[in-house]
Each structure stands twice: as structure tokens, then as C-alpha cells.
Design an enzyme around this catalytic site. Sequence first.
Site, PDB file in Angstrom:
ATOM      1  N   GLY A  12       0.820  -1.207   0.000  1.00 43.28           N
ATOM      2  CA  GLY A  12       0.000   0.000   0.000  1.00 43.28           C
ATOM      3  C   GLY A  12       0.852   1.254   0.000  1.00 43.28           C
ATOM      4  N   GLY A  17       2.638   3.353   6.208  1.00 44.67           N
ATOM      5  CA  GLY A  17       3.506   2.472   5.423  1.00 44.67           C
ATOM      6  C   GLY A  17       4.631   3.267   4.770  1.00 44.67           C
ATOM      7  N   ASN A 102      -5.859   0.410  12.396  1.00 42.17           N
ATOM      8  CA  ASN A 102      -6.790   0.855  13.430  1.00 42.17           C
ATOM      9  C   ASN A 102      -7.889  -0.183  13.557  1.00 42.17           C
ATOM     10  OD1 ASN A 102      -5.935   3.325  14.418  1.00 42.17           O
ATOM     11  ND2 ASN A 102      -7.123   4.543  12.961  1.00 42.17           N
ATOM     12  N   ALA A 129       1.648  10.833  10.868  1.00 34.69           N
ATOM     13  CA  ALA A 129       2.105  11.107   9.495  1.00 34.69           C
ATOM     14  C   ALA A 129       0.879  11.342   8.630  1.00 34.69           C
ATOM     15  CB  ALA A 129       2.894   9.927   8.953  1.00 34.69           C
ATOM     16  N   LYS A 191      -6.050   0.739  22.353  1.00 38.36           N
ATOM     17  CA  LYS A 191      -6.102   1.654  21.203  1.00 38.36           C
ATOM     18  C   LYS A 191      -7.545   1.741  20.681  1.00 38.36           C
ATOM     19  CE  LYS A 191      -4.480   4.345  17.986  1.00 38.36           C
ATOM     20  NZ  LYS A 191      -4.102   3.970  16.669  1.00 38.36           N
ATOM     21  N   ASN A 199     -12.795   8.840  17.032  1.00 36.70           N
ATOM     22  CA  ASN A 199     -13.033   8.800  15.586  1.00 36.70           C
ATOM     23  C   ASN A 199     -14.467   9.147  15.184  1.00 36.70           C
ATOM     24  OD1 ASN A 199     -10.406   7.950  15.929  1.00 36.70           O
ATOM     25  ND2 ASN A 199     -10.455   6.541  14.214  1.00 36.70           N
ATOM     26  N   ASN A 209      -9.458  16.704  17.134  1.00 35.27           N
ATOM     27  CA  ASN A 209      -9.513  15.779  18.275  1.00 35.27           C
ATOM     28  C   ASN A 209      -9.762  16.482  19.609  1.00 35.27           C
ATOM     29  OD1 ASN A 209      -8.975  13.833  16.399  1.00 35.27           O
ATOM     30  ND2 ASN A 209      -6.917  13.353  17.114  1.00 35.27           N
ATOM     31  N   SER A 261      -8.379  10.056  11.687  1.00 36.70           N
ATOM     32  CA  SER A 261      -8.413   9.351  10.402  1.00 36.70           C
ATOM     33  C   SER A 261      -9.848   9.212   9.891  1.00 36.70           C
ATOM     34  CB  SER A 261      -7.765   7.973  10.556  1.00 36.70           C
ATOM     35  OG  SER A 261      -8.348   7.277  11.628  1.00 36.70           O
TER      36      SER A 261
HETATM   37  O1  PAF Z   1      -7.349   7.246  13.945  1.00 31.34           O
HETATM   38  C1  PAF Z   1      -6.736   8.233  14.388  1.00 31.34           C
HETATM   39  O2  PAF Z   1      -6.859   9.357  13.892  1.00 31.34           O
HETATM   40  C2  PAF Z   1      -5.760   8.035  15.527  1.00 31.34           C
HETATM   41  O3  PAF Z   1      -5.696   6.669  15.821  1.00 31.34           O
HETATM   42  C3  PAF Z   1      -6.076   8.860  16.786  1.00 31.34           C
HETATM   43  C4  PAF Z   1      -5.326   8.284  17.964  1.00 31.34           C
HETATM   44  C5  PAF Z   1      -7.545   8.913  17.085  1.00 31.34           C
HETATM   45  C6  PAF Z   1      -5.489  10.248  16.666  1.00 31.34           C
HETATM   46  O4  PAF Z   1      -6.035  11.007  15.648  1.00 31.34           O
END
Ligand code: PAF
Length: 307
Positions: A12, A17, A102, A129, A191, A199, A209, A261
Amino acid sequence: MTSINPTLHIVGAGAIGSLLATGAQRQHLAYQRYPRTIANSPHYARWLDNSKVPLSMQTAQANVLAKNDVLVLPLKVYQLESALSYWRPYLVHSPALVLLHNGMGGWEIAQQILGPHYPLLLATTSHGAFKQIDDKGKAFITYSGQGSTQIGAPNKGNRLSPPLSDAINLLHNALPPVSTPDNIVHALWQKLSVNMVINPLTALNHIQNKHILDSQFSDVRRALCKEFVDVANACGLVFNETKVHEHVLAVAKATGENYSSMHQDVLHGRPTEIDAINGYIVEMAKKKGIHVPVNTLMVERIKALNL
Ligand code: PAF
């Protein structure tokens, strides 16, 4: 079949990556990238010190991997089934495989495709990143925050034999620090607790966030944490509700300026990882006969966006 120097094979062209590829490039480690298309593959990275690290744009054809090679799949869970089915014929020597995503569910998919005894590592990373396009139209990544990677083999503790321990060393050399918690599955659930609050709330409310700390989200945050702990405990993973909530707040604060994300997926009209995050909690809750209305609502509201 072993080669003298192991090669890191990275599937990917996502931000994490590509960050790993950049780390390998900086350390002069052998690596290969397998992007879906050249067009979306980053040409270079901006490192933490703002230096520009050019990346090899040579894309490899999948080939039978050597026993001491490492195949890393920093993909979304919903991409894993087709990626692993594609790679399976090239894994006859059983090189170590690393799943880095994730949410949950990747391990189950890998077991179905590769069998229960395949040498597999599960990992989670907090490195920051993101991918962008420069003014010449080239994709590049920015390493925005140093984090760390936790890795381990499910149900094996941290006393691992090669090729897994060698694979971990290779990853640590490319992108440190890499640590091996006693129980990687617990670390992945931890996590999950962060992702299942930050999210969906950031994605549904178009916020950074840090804004999930606002008092208007207090009830929903706490309800999600309670449901998480009920389900995790029923699955044999011990968590404490207050501590889970505190940890979620700490991560939201530490990554406060970021857009999660899922927020970015929604913004760009891409499929989200909701099934692997809140959807996974709903699925486990069903198996254990636990009521999780707030996680269910998060899944329904994200799915209603029709991405
Ligand atoms: O998915 C994400 O964006 C990350 O895992 C987190 C920890 C929520 C930080 O933005």
C-alpha cells in the site's frame, strides 16, 4: 530460503507504510513498496527535522518472499482479505507478517486465510504522518509527530522466537521505538478504546480531536467508555471505566490539533473503519449478550453518511 539481508516489504501507499519505508531508506535497510497505483505513492517524506527524504519509486512485482523477509500490511481492515489472498502464494516460506491497522478484526481474517499457525505479529502505532500533494502534483508524506509502535504475537507474550523477534528488530531499526508489551491484544483493545470515542465523534461533528473534550460530549464519551469496558471485560480483558475515559481524554489532548483518520475519510468521501472500531464492539457485545446502544448509534450514524 533465506537472503543475507532481510527485506521489508510494505504493502500500500498510506501515510504509515510510507513513513516506515522512509525510516528504512534513512537507515539503508532493504525495502520494497507495493502501492496500488504509482500515482498515489509518495515520492518523498518531510522528516521530523523538516529534511526531505527521497523515496525509491521502484515498485516491485510480488514474488516469493525469503524466510527472513518481513511483510507489513499497514492497510485498513476491510482491505486485508483481498491483500492477504493476493499475497498467500508468495508466503510459502512463512516470512513474518505484520498487521498494522486501526480497529480490530485483522487477526481473525489473517487466520482464516493463512491458517492458525502462521507467524503473525499485530502492531499499533502512535506515530503521526499524513499524505499531501505538492505544488508539482507529487504525493509526499509529512512525519508530524514522533510516537511509538507496540507489537507482539497474539497469545504468545513477549518471548518470541525468530522469525518474529528478527522482524521486530528490523522494524525497530527502521522506525523506532518499537516495544513488545506483555499482551498485545490488551494493547490493541486500549487503542480501540481511543478510536471508538475520538473517531466517530470527530467525524460526525467535523471537529479536531481536542474538541471531543468539550462538555457537550461528556455524556456520550462516558457512555461509550462504559460500554467498552463491559464488552472488554466480558471478553476477558480487564479495563477500568475511569482509567479508559482518562486515557481517551489524554490522547485527544495530545493529538488535539489533528483531524482523526475517520474525520479525514468522511471529508474525502472514503469508506470508514467504523466496522472495525465501534462495529467490532457491537459484534462482540452481541456474542456476549450485552446491550451497547451508544456504540450501535455511532455505527448507524457513520453508515448513514453513505460513504
Ligand atoms: O485514527 C486516528 O486518527 C488516531 O488513531 C487517533 C489516535 C484517534 C489520533 O487522531
